[in-house]
Design a protein around this motif. Structure first.
Motif, PDB file in Angstrom:
ATOM      1  N   TRP A  38     -13.360 -31.451  -9.184  1.00 49.14           N
ATOM      2  CA  TRP A  38     -13.930 -31.536  -7.853  1.00 49.14           C
ATOM      3  C   TRP A  38     -12.865 -31.905  -6.838  1.00 49.14           C
ATOM      4  O   TRP A  38     -11.814 -32.439  -7.168  1.00 49.14           O
ATOM      5  CB  TRP A  38     -15.083 -32.538  -7.813  1.00 49.14           C
ATOM      6  N   ALA A  39     -13.162 -31.559  -5.586  1.00 49.92           N
ATOM      7  CA  ALA A  39     -12.295 -31.913  -4.463  1.00 49.92           C
ATOM      8  C   ALA A  39     -12.929 -33.085  -3.743  1.00 49.92           C
ATOM      9  O   ALA A  39     -14.155 -33.159  -3.599  1.00 49.92           O
ATOM     10  CB  ALA A  39     -12.154 -30.731  -3.510  1.00 49.92           C
ATOM     11  N   GLU A  40     -12.099 -33.989  -3.284  1.00 54.48           N
ATOM     12  CA  GLU A  40     -12.575 -35.133  -2.507  1.00 54.48           C
ATOM     13  C   GLU A  40     -12.539 -34.759  -1.034  1.00 54.48           C
ATOM     14  O   GLU A  40     -11.501 -34.852  -0.389  1.00 54.48           O
ATOM     15  CB  GLU A  40     -11.705 -36.362  -2.777  1.00 54.48           C
ATOM     16  N   ASP A  41     -13.653 -34.291  -0.502  1.00 54.31           N
ATOM     17  CA  ASP A  41     -13.761 -33.930   0.909  1.00 54.31           C
ATOM     18  C   ASP A  41     -14.249 -35.132   1.715  1.00 54.31           C
ATOM     19  O   ASP A  41     -14.844 -36.061   1.150  1.00 54.31           O
ATOM     20  CB  ASP A  41     -14.759 -32.777   1.089  1.00 54.31           C
ATOM     21  N   PRO A  42     -14.048 -35.128   3.038  1.00 53.31           N
ATOM     22  CA  PRO A  42     -14.563 -36.226   3.867  1.00 53.31           C
ATOM     23  C   PRO A  42     -16.081 -36.402   3.750  1.00 53.31           C
ATOM     24  O   PRO A  42     -16.590 -37.507   3.861  1.00 53.31           O
ATOM     25  CB  PRO A  42     -14.179 -35.817   5.289  1.00 53.31           C
ATOM     26  N   GLN A  52     -11.509 -20.502  -7.110  1.00 54.00           N
ATOM     27  CA  GLN A  52     -10.440 -21.265  -6.469  1.00 54.00           C
ATOM     28  C   GLN A  52      -9.253 -21.478  -7.405  1.00 54.00           C
ATOM     29  O   GLN A  52      -8.120 -21.555  -6.959  1.00 54.00           O
ATOM     30  CB  GLN A  52     -10.953 -22.619  -5.983  1.00 54.00           C
ATOM     31  N   LEU A  53      -9.521 -21.585  -8.693  1.00 53.96           N
ATOM     32  CA  LEU A  53      -8.459 -21.780  -9.674  1.00 53.96           C
ATOM     33  C   LEU A  53      -7.904 -20.465 -10.206  1.00 53.96           C
ATOM     34  O   LEU A  53      -6.922 -20.464 -10.935  1.00 53.96           O
ATOM     35  CB  LEU A  53      -8.963 -22.610 -10.855  1.00 53.96           C
ATOM     36  N   LEU A  77      -4.877 -24.931  -2.644  1.00 51.73           N
ATOM     37  CA  LEU A  77      -5.832 -25.778  -3.358  1.00 51.73           C
ATOM     38  C   LEU A  77      -5.914 -27.136  -2.678  1.00 51.73           C
ATOM     39  O   LEU A  77      -4.896 -27.684  -2.250  1.00 51.73           O
ATOM     40  CB  LEU A  77      -5.391 -25.986  -4.807  1.00 51.73           C
ATOM     41  N   PRO A  78      -7.105 -27.709  -2.612  1.00 48.36           N
ATOM     42  CA  PRO A  78      -7.228 -29.072  -2.094  1.00 48.36           C
ATOM     43  C   PRO A  78      -6.811 -30.061  -3.188  1.00 48.36           C
ATOM     44  O   PRO A  78      -6.608 -29.670  -4.343  1.00 48.36           O
ATOM     45  CB  PRO A  78      -8.729 -29.186  -1.810  1.00 48.36           C
ATOM     46  N   ASP A  96      -2.504 -33.250  -6.720  1.00 46.63           N
ATOM     47  CA  ASP A  96      -2.254 -33.351  -5.288  1.00 46.63           C
ATOM     48  C   ASP A  96      -1.272 -32.244  -4.923  1.00 46.63           C
ATOM     49  O   ASP A  96      -0.163 -32.190  -5.465  1.00 46.63           O
ATOM     50  CB  ASP A  96      -1.672 -34.720  -4.931  1.00 46.63           C
ATOM     51  N   PRO A  97      -1.668 -31.331  -4.009  1.00 52.08           N
ATOM     52  CA  PRO A  97      -0.818 -30.181  -3.686  1.00 52.08           C
ATOM     53  C   PRO A  97       0.597 -30.556  -3.257  1.00 52.08           C
ATOM     54  O   PRO A  97       1.538 -29.851  -3.558  1.00 52.08           O
ATOM     55  CB  PRO A  97      -1.560 -29.486  -2.550  1.00 52.08           C
TER      56      PRO A  97
END
Length: 124
Positions: A38-42, A52-53, A77-78, A96-97
């Motif tokens: 998962w991505a940590e979005d605001p 996405q991958l 990628l986020p 982390d990109p």
């Protein structure tokens, strides 16, 4: 021996059954390795999609080496957090990109089901 067959059938059905409050089923571990990323979005966490991958939609196999290759090749990628759970071991994932490669840390034996259940509760 024939008396054990009904018990075996019940055990297989029980193991393959998933329910909303059951943290796992042993069937999910059957010689496969799956990622829950998962991505940590605001606005909160959101699942990372196979697209996405760069995975095909029917792909159900994601090993740490695959994740490294995919994150190296993917564009835009986020930051990613997650788990890889499988028959060959279980890992925590951090990507982390700005600081590749993806960090894949082995999980202590027996901790994956609880971590997976907590992750599902968090992203759903």
């Amino acid at each position: 021996m024939a008396a054990l067959l009904p018990l075996l059938a019940l055990f297989i059905i029980w193991g393959a059954t998933t329910k909303p409050h059951r943290p796992f089923s042993w069937g999910m571990y059957s010689t496969s390795t799956k990622g829950l990323l998962w991505a940590e979005d605001p606005d909160g966490p959101r699942p990372i999609t196979p697209a996405q991958l760069g995975l095909t939609p029917d792909s159900h196999y994601l090993a740490p080496a695959d994740l490294h290759r995919l994150t190296d090749q993917a564009d835009d990628l986020p930051p990613i957090r997650g788990l890889i759970i499988g028959s060959q071991g279980d890992w925590a994932v951090t990507y982390d990109p700005g600081r590749p490669p993806a960090i894949v840390t082995p999980l202590p034996a027996g901790t994956a089901p609880a971590r997976l259940a907590a992750a599902f509760r968090r992203i759903t």
